[in-house]
Write a protein that holds these residues in place. Structure first.
Motif, PDB file in Angstrom:
ATOM      1  N   ALA A  98      12.227  70.127 117.333  1.00 16.63           N
ATOM      2  CA  ALA A  98      13.571  70.334 117.898  1.00 16.63           C
ATOM      3  C   ALA A  98      13.485  71.324 119.046  1.00 16.63           C
ATOM      4  O   ALA A  98      12.729  72.309 118.965  1.00 16.63           O
ATOM      5  CB  ALA A  98      14.498  70.866 116.815  1.00 16.63           C
ATOM      6  N   ILE A  99      14.236  71.071 120.109  1.00 14.11           N
ATOM      7  CA  ILE A  99      14.198  72.014 121.237  1.00 14.11           C
ATOM      8  C   ILE A  99      15.422  72.935 121.249  1.00 14.11           C
ATOM      9  O   ILE A  99      15.462  73.913 121.984  1.00 14.11           O
ATOM     10  CB  ILE A  99      14.069  71.290 122.603  1.00 14.11           C
ATOM     11  CG1 ILE A  99      15.121  70.200 122.739  1.00 14.11           C
ATOM     12  CG2 ILE A  99      12.669  70.714 122.781  1.00 14.11           C
ATOM     13  CD1 ILE A  99      15.222  69.663 124.165  1.00 14.11           C
ATOM     14  N   VAL A 100      16.411  72.627 120.416  1.00 11.57           N
ATOM     15  CA  VAL A 100      17.624  73.454 120.364  1.00 11.57           C
ATOM     16  C   VAL A 100      17.864  73.917 118.929  1.00 11.57           C
ATOM     17  O   VAL A 100      17.683  73.147 117.983  1.00 11.57           O
ATOM     18  CB  VAL A 100      18.850  72.635 120.858  1.00 11.57           C
ATOM     19  CG1 VAL A 100      20.137  73.424 120.678  1.00 11.57           C
ATOM     20  CG2 VAL A 100      18.667  72.239 122.320  1.00 11.57           C
ATOM     21  N   ALA A 101      18.239  75.177 118.777  1.00  9.69           N
ATOM     22  CA  ALA A 101      18.615  75.714 117.462  1.00  9.69           C
ATOM     23  C   ALA A 101      20.109  76.040 117.497  1.00  9.69           C
ATOM     24  O   ALA A 101      20.585  76.640 118.465  1.00  9.69           O
ATOM     25  CB  ALA A 101      17.805  76.966 117.150  1.00  9.69           C
ATOM     26  N   PRO A 102      20.856  75.620 116.470  1.00  3.56           N
ATOM     27  CA  PRO A 102      22.317  75.772 116.524  1.00  3.56           C
ATOM     28  C   PRO A 102      22.787  77.213 116.320  1.00  3.56           C
ATOM     29  O   PRO A 102      22.018  78.079 115.902  1.00  3.56           O
ATOM     30  CB  PRO A 102      22.794  74.895 115.367  1.00  3.56           C
ATOM     31  CG  PRO A 102      21.671  74.914 114.398  1.00  3.56           C
ATOM     32  CD  PRO A 102      20.421  74.983 115.220  1.00  3.56           C
ATOM     33  N   ARG A 103      24.058  77.395 116.624  1.00  3.16           N
ATOM     34  CA  ARG A 103      24.692  78.699 116.442  1.00  3.16           C
ATOM     35  C   ARG A 103      24.759  79.073 114.956  1.00  3.16           C
ATOM     36  O   ARG A 103      25.066  78.234 114.104  1.00  3.16           O
ATOM     37  CB  ARG A 103      26.128  78.602 116.992  1.00  3.16           C
ATOM     38  CG  ARG A 103      26.904  79.866 116.867  1.00  3.16           C
ATOM     39  CD  ARG A 103      28.387  79.614 117.153  1.00  3.16           C
ATOM     40  NE  ARG A 103      29.097  80.845 116.932  1.00  3.16           N
ATOM     41  CZ  ARG A 103      29.620  81.594 117.906  1.00  3.16           C
ATOM     42  NH1 ARG A 103      29.541  81.194 119.151  1.00  3.16           N
ATOM     43  NH2 ARG A 103      30.210  82.728 117.612  1.00  3.16           N
ATOM     44  N   LEU A 104      24.459  80.338 114.658  1.00  2.00           N
ATOM     45  CA  LEU A 104      24.549  80.837 113.278  1.00  2.00           C
ATOM     46  C   LEU A 104      25.651  81.883 113.110  1.00  2.00           C
ATOM     47  O   LEU A 104      26.200  82.057 112.024  1.00  2.00           O
ATOM     48  CB  LEU A 104      23.216  81.457 112.845  1.00  2.00           C
ATOM     49  CG  LEU A 104      21.979  80.552 112.827  1.00  2.00           C
ATOM     50  CD1 LEU A 104      20.764  81.354 112.379  1.00  2.00           C
ATOM     51  CD2 LEU A 104      22.190  79.348 111.926  1.00  2.00           C
ATOM     52  N   ALA A 105      25.974  82.631 114.180  1.00  2.55           N
ATOM     53  CA  ALA A 105      26.946  83.731 114.074  1.00  2.55           C
ATOM     54  C   ALA A 105      28.324  83.204 113.715  1.00  2.55           C
ATOM     55  O   ALA A 105      28.788  82.227 114.299  1.00  2.55           O
ATOM     56  CB  ALA A 105      27.013  84.490 115.392  1.00  2.55           C
ATOM     57  N   GLY A 106      28.971  83.830 112.755  1.00  2.47           N
ATOM     58  CA  GLY A 106      30.341  83.464 112.391  1.00  2.47           C
ATOM     59  C   GLY A 106      30.398  82.432 111.287  1.00  2.47           C
ATOM     60  O   GLY A 106      30.612  82.769 110.142  1.00  2.47           O
ATOM     61  N   SER A 107      30.171  81.153 111.677  1.00  2.00           N
ATOM     62  CA  SER A 107      30.170  80.122 110.628  1.00  2.00           C
ATOM     63  C   SER A 107      29.003  79.180 110.850  1.00  2.00           C
ATOM     64  O   SER A 107      29.079  78.252 111.655  1.00  2.00           O
ATOM     65  CB  SER A 107      31.492  79.356 110.624  1.00  2.00           C
ATOM     66  OG  SER A 107      31.769  78.911 111.925  1.00  2.00           O
ATOM     67  N   PRO A 108      27.885  79.429 110.159  1.00  2.19           N
ATOM     68  CA  PRO A 108      26.703  78.574 110.316  1.00  2.19           C
ATOM     69  C   PRO A 108      27.033  77.133 109.922  1.00  2.19           C
ATOM     70  O   PRO A 108      27.977  76.899 109.165  1.00  2.19           O
ATOM     71  CB  PRO A 108      25.690  79.182 109.342  1.00  2.19           C
ATOM     72  CG  PRO A 108      26.299  80.373 108.722  1.00  2.19           C
ATOM     73  CD  PRO A 108      27.711  80.493 109.156  1.00  2.19           C
TER      74      PRO A 108
END
Ligand code: HEC
Length: 157
Positions: A98-108
């Motif tokens: 994978a080249i993108v990692a999703p947002r974790l801050a707030g609501s993973p």
């Protein structure tokens, strides 16, 4: 006779006084405990957040992939754990990457249960391991819950 009786009286009073003081002291810890209960709950919550912070920031270093890189190529503190390019490629064939990692801050991503399951087993909400370089964690439940609590505490901005 009189002085002896008098002395006995003094002794008896002294014993009674001591007993009263002891009773008062014995009650003190209870009163203190009652007052400390809300603080204890607060302390437990902040222990959980600190444990989560330690795992996310220091131990597993989720930010190495889940924070965007700024113009200098440094992980961007202003958008910490907001998701971004992982910024690394394998030098040998490793299967899906994978080249993108999703947002974790707030609501993973996913529900709380799915997130905790992912942290404990490495299996995602889609029922399979995620693509590399996402590590397959095998956290204990307490640690997974602490990580989730910490990420949620970072707000939904
Ligand atoms: C070495 C890079 C890297 C590190 C370190 C890392 N991740 Fe990831 N993570 C990824 C990548 C890449 C993906 C996307 C995987 C995919 O799309 O298959 C991902 C996906 C996820 C997802 C999405 C799961 C879903 O169901 O969509 C979650 C949640 C997650 N990571 C949590 C974490 C947490 C929490 C940590 C630290 C304890 C962490 N990651 C550390 C690279 C990383």
């Amino acid at each position: 006779m009189f002085p002896l009786r008098f002395r006995t009286l003094i002794l008896a009073s002294a014993v009674a006084l001591c007993a009263t003081v002891n009773q008062a002291q014995a009650q003190k810890p209870d009163a203190a405990k009652g007052a400390a209960r809300p603080d204890a709950a607060k302390a437990a919550a902040s222990d959980t957040l600190e444990r989560g912070r330690y795992i996310v920031e220091d131990l597993a270093q989720c930010w190495r992939c889940h924070s965007p890189v700024d113009q200098r190529g440094v992980r961007d503190r202003m958008n910490w754990l907001h998701g971004g390019q992982v910024g690394m490629r394998p030098t040998v064939p490793v299967g899906e990457w994978a080249i993108v990692a999703p947002r974790l801050a707030g609501s993973p991503p996913g529900t709380d249960v799915q997130f905790i399951h992912l942290m404990m087993t490495g299996v995602s909400r889609r029922g399979r391991f995620l693509r590399q370089p996402m590590p397959q964690f095998r956290m204990k439940q307490d640690d997974a819950e602490a990580v989730l609590a910490y990420l949620k505490s970072l707000g939904g901005k």
